[in-house]
Design a protein around this motif. Sequence first.
Motif, mmCIF file in Angstrom:
data_model
loop_
_atom_site.group_PDB
_atom_site.id
_atom_site.type_symbol
_atom_site.label_atom_id
_atom_site.label_comp_id
_atom_site.label_asym_id
_atom_site.label_seq_id
_atom_site.Cartn_x
_atom_site.Cartn_y
_atom_site.Cartn_z
ATOM 1 N N ARG A 12 61.278 4.194 -5.814
ATOM 2 C CA ARG A 12 61.435 3.307 -7.493
ATOM 3 C C ARG A 12 60.667 2.991 -7.933
ATOM 4 O O ARG A 12 60.529 2.245 -8.939
ATOM 5 N N THR A 13 59.474 3.214 -6.805
ATOM 6 C CA THR A 13 58.278 3.229 -8.217
ATOM 7 C C THR A 13 58.032 4.229 -8.850
ATOM 8 O O THR A 13 57.585 3.786 -9.965
ATOM 9 N N HIS A 62 61.213 6.222 3.047
ATOM 10 C CA HIS A 62 60.479 6.140 1.982
ATOM 11 C C HIS A 62 60.228 7.604 0.810
ATOM 12 O O HIS A 62 59.596 6.884 0.069
ATOM 13 N N GLU A 113 61.737 4.584 -1.517
ATOM 14 C CA GLU A 113 60.441 4.091 -1.873
ATOM 15 C C GLU A 113 60.017 4.213 -2.601
ATOM 16 O O GLU A 113 59.520 3.783 -3.731
ATOM 17 N N HIS A 114 59.385 5.381 -2.720
ATOM 18 C CA HIS A 114 58.276 6.292 -3.954
ATOM 19 C C HIS A 114 58.979 6.393 -5.301
ATOM 20 O O HIS A 114 58.893 6.315 -5.848
ATOM 21 N N GLU A 158 68.250 4.737 0.589
ATOM 22 C CA GLU A 158 68.052 4.005 0.252
ATOM 23 C C GLU A 158 66.849 3.107 1.278
ATOM 24 O O GLU A 158 65.790 2.807 0.343
ATOM 25 N N ASP A 159 67.259 2.835 1.890
ATOM 26 C CA ASP A 159 66.230 3.178 3.068
ATOM 27 C C ASP A 159 65.090 3.721 3.437
ATOM 28 O O ASP A 159 63.622 3.432 4.547
#
Length: 431
Positions: free
Chosen positions: A192-193, A186, A189-190, A183-184
């Motif tokens: 999640r976006t 990139h 993160e992509h 989860e930490d």
Amino acid sequence: MTKHIIKVAEMFAGVGGFHLGLKRASSDYKVVWANQYEPERKKQFAYEIYRNRFPDTYISNVDISKVEKSKIPDINLVVGGFPCQDYSVMSTAAKGLYGKKGVLWWDIKDVIEEKWPQFLFLENVDRLLKSPGVAKEQPGRDFGMILKTLSELGYSVQWKMINAADYGFPQRRRRTFIFAAREDTHFSEHLRTAIMLNKNQLIRYIATMAPLSSSLPVKELGEIQTIDLSKYGTLAEFSKRFKVKYGFRQTGIMSAGKVFMADYAAKSTESVKLRSIVKSNLSDQSQFLSDEQKARFSILKAGFRAVKTSRTGFEYKYGMGGIDYPDSLDKPARTMVTSEHTISRTTHVIIDPGNGRERLLTPEEAEQINTFPEGWTKLAGVTDSERFFTMGNALVVNLVRDIAIEIDKIAEGEDDFTRYRGNRRVQNIEH
């Protein structure tokens, strides 16, 4: 800029298909620990082959359930083709995650929970997406359980069922590949976006995203279906309540328990044909078929239809379609299984292009069908039948290579790849 090193643990290592694929992809990969153990076999021939081919890699030869997971070195990536007998269409008594082989998924979970690597790269049969089967009440439950477990451990996931022959490889081998990121990272993160994108943008994203689609392109993506795994509580509750019609689709992503998936058509490239692999005028006469063997193969490969009666008295149709006999040299090989070279319907029978006689494949040809180097499994004390067994369990090495090239790019984009462990969001998940 400091060169990043991706430290790898290879589970269910076989004869090193993942290791070899990573090595071909980049010198950034370093396998620091491996495990290979074939239960109920006194002779550990796959382990011996791996140890011979990778003498500088530590490999454990004990039951993975007995491995003390905390003793595994710190790692960035876990790879493995976990045993598939309990998902495979070749097994009529497949029991999924609750079978003797399927339960090994929980050992992968234990390694992830203990070491919490940034990335996972796993492989299994295509049927995993439907397991325990479309005829059961919960098709897709086992893959859903894997996704939910990963979500609770703090990972985002991309998966894709890939036919190696669609992307230029010499075997029609369909396998489910899973890439997961902590989860930490990139990558997470992509994702999640991405799940906030509108439908058309999301379709484009899934169809082109690394690492499973950027180098293995999608021509067309079907209708997107969504599932929210977070609505289920414990894994035990999930196991009882989960239902999705027809199981999981061929490709998809998951972030924070939200799943977006679809079937797809591959943007295919020309495959390598058997003709480019098989030798002409083979000198080993033992590979050529007798008239009796030809007759037996002819019957086995013709297919059949029958009516069976269940224990409750219900009659149902049962059968198998025919298989090309002999196998066409102008197509990629069929999926190779562990019984290759026996008198069975799945064994390849070819016409020797030099003398026109029917024969079986050689172990070297089997290796090249999986894109291993010729002679990879040749080792003193290892029989030809054992060599074929390892190739039936293996994967297409150059397909792993192509995916690993993209994973390496993803790893290169991380800000602090030397940090092995963060604060785990979930610990000691029960199942």
